[in-house]
Design a protein around this motif. Structure first.
Motif, PDB file in Angstrom:
ATOM      1  N   SER A 117       0.837  -1.187   0.000  1.00  0.00           N
ATOM      2  CA  SER A 117       0.000   0.000   0.000  1.00  0.00           C
ATOM      3  C   SER A 117       0.872   1.237   0.000  1.00  0.00           C
ATOM      4  O   SER A 117       2.108   1.162   0.109  1.00  0.00           O
ATOM      5  CB  SER A 117      -0.912   0.013   1.232  1.00  0.00           C
ATOM      6  OG  SER A 117      -0.160   0.361   2.390  1.00  0.00           O
ATOM      7  N   VAL A 118       0.228   2.395  -0.074  1.00  0.00           N
ATOM      8  CA  VAL A 118       0.971   3.654  -0.083  1.00  0.00           C
ATOM      9  C   VAL A 118       1.718   3.866   1.227  1.00  0.00           C
ATOM     10  O   VAL A 118       2.709   4.606   1.272  1.00  0.00           O
ATOM     11  CB  VAL A 118       0.020   4.825  -0.402  1.00  0.00           C
ATOM     12  CG1 VAL A 118      -0.905   5.128   0.772  1.00  0.00           C
ATOM     13  CG2 VAL A 118       0.817   6.072  -0.781  1.00  0.00           C
ATOM     14  N   HIS A 122       5.533   5.237   1.521  1.00  0.00           N
ATOM     15  CA  HIS A 122       5.995   6.309   2.404  1.00  0.00           C
ATOM     16  C   HIS A 122       7.294   5.905   3.110  1.00  0.00           C
ATOM     17  O   HIS A 122       8.237   6.692   3.197  1.00  0.00           O
ATOM     18  CB  HIS A 122       4.925   6.642   3.451  1.00  0.00           C
ATOM     19  CG  HIS A 122       3.995   7.748   3.055  1.00  0.00           C
ATOM     20  ND1 HIS A 122       4.406   9.053   2.903  1.00  0.00           N
ATOM     21  CD2 HIS A 122       2.659   7.739   2.788  1.00  0.00           C
ATOM     22  CE1 HIS A 122       3.371   9.813   2.567  1.00  0.00           C
ATOM     23  NE2 HIS A 122       2.296   9.035   2.475  1.00  0.00           N
ATOM     24  N   MET A 149       0.969   5.458  -6.307  1.00  0.00           N
ATOM     25  CA  MET A 149       1.479   5.500  -4.932  1.00  0.00           C
ATOM     26  C   MET A 149       2.569   6.554  -4.776  1.00  0.00           C
ATOM     27  O   MET A 149       2.609   7.294  -3.786  1.00  0.00           O
ATOM     28  CB  MET A 149       2.004   4.117  -4.530  1.00  0.00           C
ATOM     29  CG  MET A 149       0.916   3.098  -4.304  1.00  0.00           C
ATOM     30  SD  MET A 149       1.595   1.512  -3.744  1.00  0.00           S
ATOM     31  CE  MET A 149       0.074   0.583  -3.503  1.00  0.00           C
ATOM     32  N   VAL A 152       0.892   9.916  -4.659  1.00  0.00           N
ATOM     33  CA  VAL A 152       0.190  10.188  -3.408  1.00  0.00           C
ATOM     34  C   VAL A 152       1.175  10.500  -2.286  1.00  0.00           C
ATOM     35  O   VAL A 152       0.932  11.379  -1.454  1.00  0.00           O
ATOM     36  CB  VAL A 152      -0.743   9.016  -3.040  1.00  0.00           C
ATOM     37  CG1 VAL A 152      -1.322   9.190  -1.635  1.00  0.00           C
ATOM     38  CG2 VAL A 152      -1.887   8.912  -4.061  1.00  0.00           C
ATOM     39  N   GLU A 155       2.129  14.023  -2.887  1.00  0.00           N
ATOM     40  CA  GLU A 155       0.989  14.875  -2.537  1.00  0.00           C
ATOM     41  C   GLU A 155       0.883  15.056  -1.031  1.00  0.00           C
ATOM     42  O   GLU A 155       0.687  16.174  -0.527  1.00  0.00           O
ATOM     43  CB  GLU A 155      -0.275  14.225  -3.094  1.00  0.00           C
ATOM     44  CG  GLU A 155      -1.592  14.831  -2.671  1.00  0.00           C
ATOM     45  CD  GLU A 155      -2.754  13.951  -3.116  1.00  0.00           C
ATOM     46  OE1 GLU A 155      -3.484  13.451  -2.235  1.00  0.00           O
ATOM     47  OE2 GLU A 155      -2.914  13.748  -4.333  1.00  0.00           O
ATOM     48  N   GLU A 156       1.027  13.955  -0.294  1.00  0.00           N
ATOM     49  CA  GLU A 156       0.871  14.024   1.161  1.00  0.00           C
ATOM     50  C   GLU A 156       2.070  14.666   1.845  1.00  0.00           C
ATOM     51  O   GLU A 156       1.996  15.009   3.026  1.00  0.00           O
ATOM     52  CB  GLU A 156       0.591  12.615   1.703  1.00  0.00           C
ATOM     53  CG  GLU A 156      -0.772  12.102   1.234  1.00  0.00           C
ATOM     54  CD  GLU A 156      -1.117  10.697   1.683  1.00  0.00           C
ATOM     55  OE1 GLU A 156      -2.271  10.277   1.469  1.00  0.00           O
ATOM     56  OE2 GLU A 156      -0.224  10.009   2.253  1.00  0.00           O
ATOM     57  N   ARG A 474      -8.035   1.759   7.735  1.00  0.00           N
ATOM     58  CA  ARG A 474      -8.541   2.635   6.686  1.00  0.00           C
ATOM     59  C   ARG A 474     -10.063   2.791   6.783  1.00  0.00           C
ATOM     60  O   ARG A 474     -10.751   2.026   7.465  1.00  0.00           O
ATOM     61  CB  ARG A 474      -8.141   2.092   5.316  1.00  0.00           C
ATOM     62  CG  ARG A 474      -8.837   0.813   4.932  1.00  0.00           C
ATOM     63  CD  ARG A 474      -8.188   0.135   3.734  1.00  0.00           C
ATOM     64  NE  ARG A 474      -8.922  -1.067   3.356  1.00  0.00           N
ATOM     65  CZ  ARG A 474      -8.543  -1.917   2.413  1.00  0.00           C
ATOM     66  NH1 ARG A 474      -7.415  -1.680   1.734  1.00  0.00           N
ATOM     67  NH2 ARG A 474      -9.267  -2.981   2.129  1.00  0.00           N
ATOM     68  N   VAL A 504      -5.451   6.602  -8.637  1.00  0.00           N
ATOM     69  CA  VAL A 504      -4.886   7.498  -7.618  1.00  0.00           C
ATOM     70  C   VAL A 504      -5.859   7.633  -6.446  1.00  0.00           C
ATOM     71  O   VAL A 504      -5.451   7.590  -5.272  1.00  0.00           O
ATOM     72  CB  VAL A 504      -4.561   8.882  -8.225  1.00  0.00           C
ATOM     73  CG1 VAL A 504      -4.173   9.872  -7.132  1.00  0.00           C
ATOM     74  CG2 VAL A 504      -3.433   8.763  -9.252  1.00  0.00           C
ATOM     75  N   ASP A 505      -7.141   7.776  -6.739  1.00  0.00           N
ATOM     76  CA  ASP A 505      -8.143   7.862  -5.667  1.00  0.00           C
ATOM     77  C   ASP A 505      -8.128   6.598  -4.801  1.00  0.00           C
ATOM     78  O   ASP A 505      -8.224   6.671  -3.566  1.00  0.00           O
ATOM     79  CB  ASP A 505      -9.544   8.050  -6.260  1.00  0.00           C
ATOM     80  CG  ASP A 505      -9.773   9.440  -6.831  1.00  0.00           C
ATOM     81  OD1 ASP A 505      -8.978  10.353  -6.517  1.00  0.00           O
ATOM     82  OD2 ASP A 505     -10.748   9.604  -7.601  1.00  0.00           O
ATOM     83  N   ARG A 508      -5.067   6.580  -2.629  1.00  0.00           N
ATOM     84  CA  ARG A 508      -5.213   7.574  -1.560  1.00  0.00           C
ATOM     85  C   ARG A 508      -6.089   7.032  -0.427  1.00  0.00           C
ATOM     86  O   ARG A 508      -5.873   7.332   0.755  1.00  0.00           O
ATOM     87  CB  ARG A 508      -5.805   8.851  -2.144  1.00  0.00           C
ATOM     88  CG  ARG A 508      -5.717  10.055  -1.230  1.00  0.00           C
ATOM     89  CD  ARG A 508      -6.384  11.267  -1.856  1.00  0.00           C
ATOM     90  NE  ARG A 508      -5.641  11.805  -2.992  1.00  0.00           N
ATOM     91  CZ  ARG A 508      -6.107  11.877  -4.246  1.00  0.00           C
ATOM     92  NH1 ARG A 508      -7.311  11.415  -4.535  1.00  0.00           N
ATOM     93  NH2 ARG A 508      -5.373  12.412  -5.195  1.00  0.00           N
ATOM     94  N   ARG A 510      -6.103   4.073   0.502  1.00  0.00           N
ATOM     95  CA  ARG A 510      -5.315   2.954   1.050  1.00  0.00           C
ATOM     96  C   ARG A 510      -5.724   1.604   0.484  1.00  0.00           C
ATOM     97  O   ARG A 510      -5.620   0.564   1.140  1.00  0.00           O
ATOM     98  CB  ARG A 510      -5.365   2.924   2.583  1.00  0.00           C
ATOM     99  CG  ARG A 510      -4.286   3.750   3.312  1.00  0.00           C
ATOM    100  CD  ARG A 510      -4.072   5.104   2.746  1.00  0.00           C
ATOM    101  NE  ARG A 510      -2.936   5.797   3.392  1.00  0.00           N
ATOM    102  CZ  ARG A 510      -2.526   7.018   3.038  1.00  0.00           C
ATOM    103  NH1 ARG A 510      -3.147   7.663   2.053  1.00  0.00           N
ATOM    104  NH2 ARG A 510      -1.506   7.578   3.647  1.00  0.00           N
TER     105      ARG A 510
END
Length: 529
Positions: A117-118, A122, A149, A152, A155-156, A474, A504-505, A508, A510
């Motif tokens: 997952s994203v 990270h 990912m 995102v 973005e975050e 999530r 992308v949504d 985002r 997760r």
């Protein structure tokens, strides 16, 4: 072209090599066949001053089980002078499987980093300055998801998309030909690739939406001629599909990138890279009427993994140095050098650092960066460049006759050609005609290096727990909404071809790699050769 003489040798591709080359062996029209560096047809390079203006990007391909350990290796290499990241993903991530899938058992983290997952992305990119470091991701069937990912994460962190630079491999055709990490049938897979082209052109302007790869074709046993021909045949297929999807060639072609292998026959490899630029320029202008900015072939190179030996592994240091010279004398824009121990295991920190130092020595001590295309005008190199182009064009015409790459894959043409070349190479090695130092000549009784392996079972347990926690934490409503929208848009009767914003949504919200792959496969099915 002059006729060859009795007793001539051949290159690894079987091109005859004369004892001596003379002016008549390299009669070329300078303007139409060579040109200055930075000028049509780019045989001599895509920039006027090449490495005098800017060195190639120095990358080391890395993926070490967990996102945390891979991030540590990235930060070590950046501190050692690496100028770009190159991410290797494990097989479940490549195949669209989450780490807790029964089909992933025993493979989590073994061939690269596990990304579910994203949240994993990270961790992978922690403390990496995304607005200044270029990132290459070797991912294909799930390329759209991994790109989402990355976006995102940026973005975050508050990093704008236009500041991101890098490449997603996204080359599914070579998976059907040589590697096998496909998920969906060719039709929807090619449509998704065209969608990534569109999305990057509109949303991520400094990102390369594909790296059309000859490297894996070469690793499967292809010759330099086949690597060149099949890579460009696949390029024709991708460009054709994107145009059929409604894109103008000049909206995406300037960001197409390529990925080639560098093997140890120095002059054949240099000539291959020079021929690739000339062929690409002519194909893009002649077939697709592309503008000048769309006819410059830019490529990343990796030294040949298949050339590394477990026997006398320190010999691989020399092989990598020769292959690095081939890539840089041939004008690559980016280079990964293999660690000497990669025939045995994932490269150690020592081996990876030495591989990077090899590039730095070539860059700062060899003198090859002082002038663009220093081998231009060599009777042998120019003759070999033309010979490679002619033979590769013959193969491309055969692919054309079969109806293009997708149909040539379905007929087994690529696979048979590569299998034949691999078999013939193995026969030459076994007979001693092709010498591999330390293997079939100058061998000794030295035992293999002892390289400790990580505890993959512990890593797998941790990764399984991690993905389960993501699902627990999530928002269930958000994830259901995102995946439902993606499934509706990817249905065969849907008129919404713009899937990237929906992916992308989902990321985002997760959604995991496996959930997104399953959502698309529900409509597209699975490919079975």
């Amino acid at each position: 072209m002059s006729k060859t003489e009795p007793g001539d040798k051949t290159t690894p591709s079987g091109i005859p090599v004369k004892a001596v080359y003379r002016p008549e062996d390299a009669e070329l029209d300078y303007t139409s066949e060579l040109g200055d560096p930075g000028e049509w047809p780019y045989t001599r390079g895509v920039q006027p001053t090449m490495y005098r203006g800017r060195l190639w990007t120095m990358r080391q391909y890395a993926g070490f089980g967990s996102a945390k350990s891979t991030n540590e290796r990235f930060r070590h290499l950046l501190a050692a002078g690496q100028t770009g990241l190159s991410v290797a993903f494990d097989l479940p991530t490549q195949m669209g499987l989450d780490s807790d899938s029964p089909r992933a058992l025993g493979e989590v983290g073994r061939a690269g980093v596990a990304i579910d997952s994203v949240e994993d992305m990270h961790v992978l990119l922690e403390s990496i300055p995304l607005d200044t470091v270029s990132t290459s991701m070797t991912i294909n069937a799930t390329a759209a998801t991994l790109l989402a990912m990355y976006l995102v994460v940026a973005e975050e962190r508050g990093v704008a998309r236009e500041k991101l630079s890098g490449t997603v491999q996204n080359d599914i055709l070579k998976e059907y030909i040589a590697r096998g990490t496909y998920i969906y049938p060719p039709g929807p897979s090619l449509a998704l690739i065209a969608e990534v082209f569109r999305f990057c052109a509109e949303e991520v302007p400094n990102w390369n939406p594909i790296s059309i790869s000859g490297y894996h074709i070469r690793e499967a046993g292809a010759t330099a001629v086949q690597e060149l021909a099949f890579t460009l045949a696949n390029t024709i297929e991708y460009v054709t599909r994107a145009i059929e999807a409604g894109l103008s060639v000049d909206s995406f072609a300037p960001r197409l990138s390529f990925f080639f292998a560098a093997h140890s026959d120095l002059f054949e490899e240099v000539a291959k890279f020079r021929a690739a630029r000339r062929m690409y320029a002519r194909i893009m202008r002649g077939r697709f009427h592309a503008s000048e900015s769309s006819t410059r072939l830019r490529f990343h190179t990796q030294t040949g993994g298949v050339t590394l030996t477990a026997q006398q592994p320190l010999n691989n240091v020399v092989r990598v140095a020769v292959q690095s010279l081939a890539a840089t004398l041939g004008g690559t824009q980016s280079l990964h050098t293999n660690g000497y121990d990669e025939a045995l295991a994932l490269p150690s920190v020592e081996a990876a650092t030495l591989a990077l130092r090899t590039q730095q020595i070539v860059a700062f001590e060899s003198g090859i960066t002082s002038t663009a295309d220093p081998l231009a005008g060599s009777y042998y190199v120019e003759n070999l460049t033309t010979a490679l182009e002619e033979q590769a064009l013959d193969l491309i015409l055969k692919v054309d006759e079969l109806g293009g790459s997708e149909k040539a894959i379905a007929s087994g043409f690529f696979q048979r050609e590569i299998a034949r070349s691999a078999y013939e190479h193995q026969l030459r090695v076994e007979s001693g005609e092709t010498v591999i130092v330390g293997v079939n000549k100058f061998a000794d009784d030295e035992g293999p290096l002892s390289i400790p392996a990580p505890d993959y079972s512990a890593l797998e347990r941790e990764q399984v727990e991690s993905v389960k926690k993501v699902r627990q934490k999530r928002n269930a409503t958000a994830i259901d909404r995102a995946l439902t929208a993606l499934r509706a848009a990817s249905a065969p009767n849907s008129t919404n071809a713009r899937l990237m914003p929906l992916i992308v949504d989902a990321v985002r919200a997760r959604a995991t790699v496996g959930e997104i792959a399953e959502t698309l496969a529900a409509n597209w099915g699975f490919y079975r050769p």
